[in-house]
Design a protein around this motif. Sequence first.
Motif, short mmCIF file in Angstrom:
data_model
loop_
_atom_site.label_atom_id
_atom_site.label_comp_id
_atom_site.label_asym_id
_atom_site.label_seq_id
_atom_site.Cartn_x
_atom_site.Cartn_y
_atom_site.Cartn_z
N ARG A 98 -58.50 -20.24 -20.95
CA ARG A 98 -58.32 -18.83 -21.31
C ARG A 98 -57.87 -18.67 -22.76
NH1 ARG A 98 -57.01 -15.08 -16.13
NH2 ARG A 98 -58.53 -16.07 -14.77
N GLN A 101 -61.01 -18.77 -24.60
CA GLN A 101 -61.73 -17.51 -24.44
C GLN A 101 -61.20 -16.43 -25.37
OE1 GLN A 101 -61.79 -17.30 -19.77
NE2 GLN A 101 -63.36 -15.92 -20.57
N PHE A 216 -62.23 -18.92 -15.29
CA PHE A 216 -62.51 -18.02 -16.42
C PHE A 216 -61.83 -16.66 -16.20
CE2 PHE A 216 -66.21 -20.80 -17.11
CZ PHE A 216 -66.28 -20.86 -18.49
N TYR A 303 -69.26 -24.09 -18.82
CA TYR A 303 -67.82 -24.37 -18.83
C TYR A 303 -67.50 -25.62 -19.66
CZ TYR A 303 -63.35 -26.21 -17.15
OH TYR A 303 -62.09 -26.74 -17.07
#
Length: 320
Positions: A98, A101, A216, A303
């Motif tokens: 994360r 991300q 995710f 991923y």
Amino acid sequence: MINSPEFEKKQIVFAFLCDGEKVSFANDNLIVKDSSGKIKHQSTCYRLYLLFIIGHISVTSGILQKAHKFGFMIILMNHSLKVYEVLGGHMEGNVLLRRKQYSYTGLELGKWIIRNKVENYRRLLQQERNKRGELLAAISTLKSYEERIGSHNGYLAELLGLEGLAARLFFSQYYIDADWHGRKPRIKPDYINSALDIGYTILFNFIDSLLNVYGFDTYCGVLHKEFYMRKSLVCDLMEPFRFLVDKQVRKSVNLRQCIPDDFEVINGRYILKWKKNPSYVRFLIQPILENKMGIFRYIQSYYRAFMKGKKAEDFPRFFL
């Protein structure tokens, strides 16, 4: 995290509940009973991956415990096949993922995803037997869009504009022989748009479940901007697979599995009749199940590439 051999054995179950019908669990088995108590469906929880429940249900602590124990997701939908809740099956605590991300601000992954989508549009049109002049021109134009997307160095809005042009061109050619009035999401002005929306909803939730396997944040996208309560990453990563639904809907229209009489028109919107839900889900989920391993490997590879910080061209693609 689930691996390929395990995922290959997993099942997706749709339970359409009428009055008096119930979903329960006994001895690590999923059981669906009708109003008289007769078992309609029974399968082991060890192989359950996704459970779609369409209709009214009372959710108990026992159902939630099973979902967490066996790692499957429960997706609750109303009679119009609109999702109103997702329960269980989420992986939590992948902090490193994360962080990556939230720190990603580039446009390269978005370009890679959109180019893959447009290429699948072109490949689908190339399968047409009657290569009329208008179709050949559309194929050539889609090829030019692919190149423009690949070399695009401008703003996100411009990239999405190219994607929109490609989509309109594709739909205008692919459904040219059907009662087609253009792709109009959510408005549902005809039965084809409504069928497409049902198929996309199933695909969306399947992609969502796979992204949750890896932890995710599905609200944080690389192409679609973050918007309140919108799962932008799911919207992103379903793009290369939309053509599976497009192809199946046209096939079903040609086979008359999908006809206008299966829908009710309410305030100008085509809504599938409740009794037709099972048959539509059956044929719309077929291409997803046939390609479930390819979709799984795509998300798995995405991923791994994202965690390693690879270049966009090293991320996966999915082809027809």
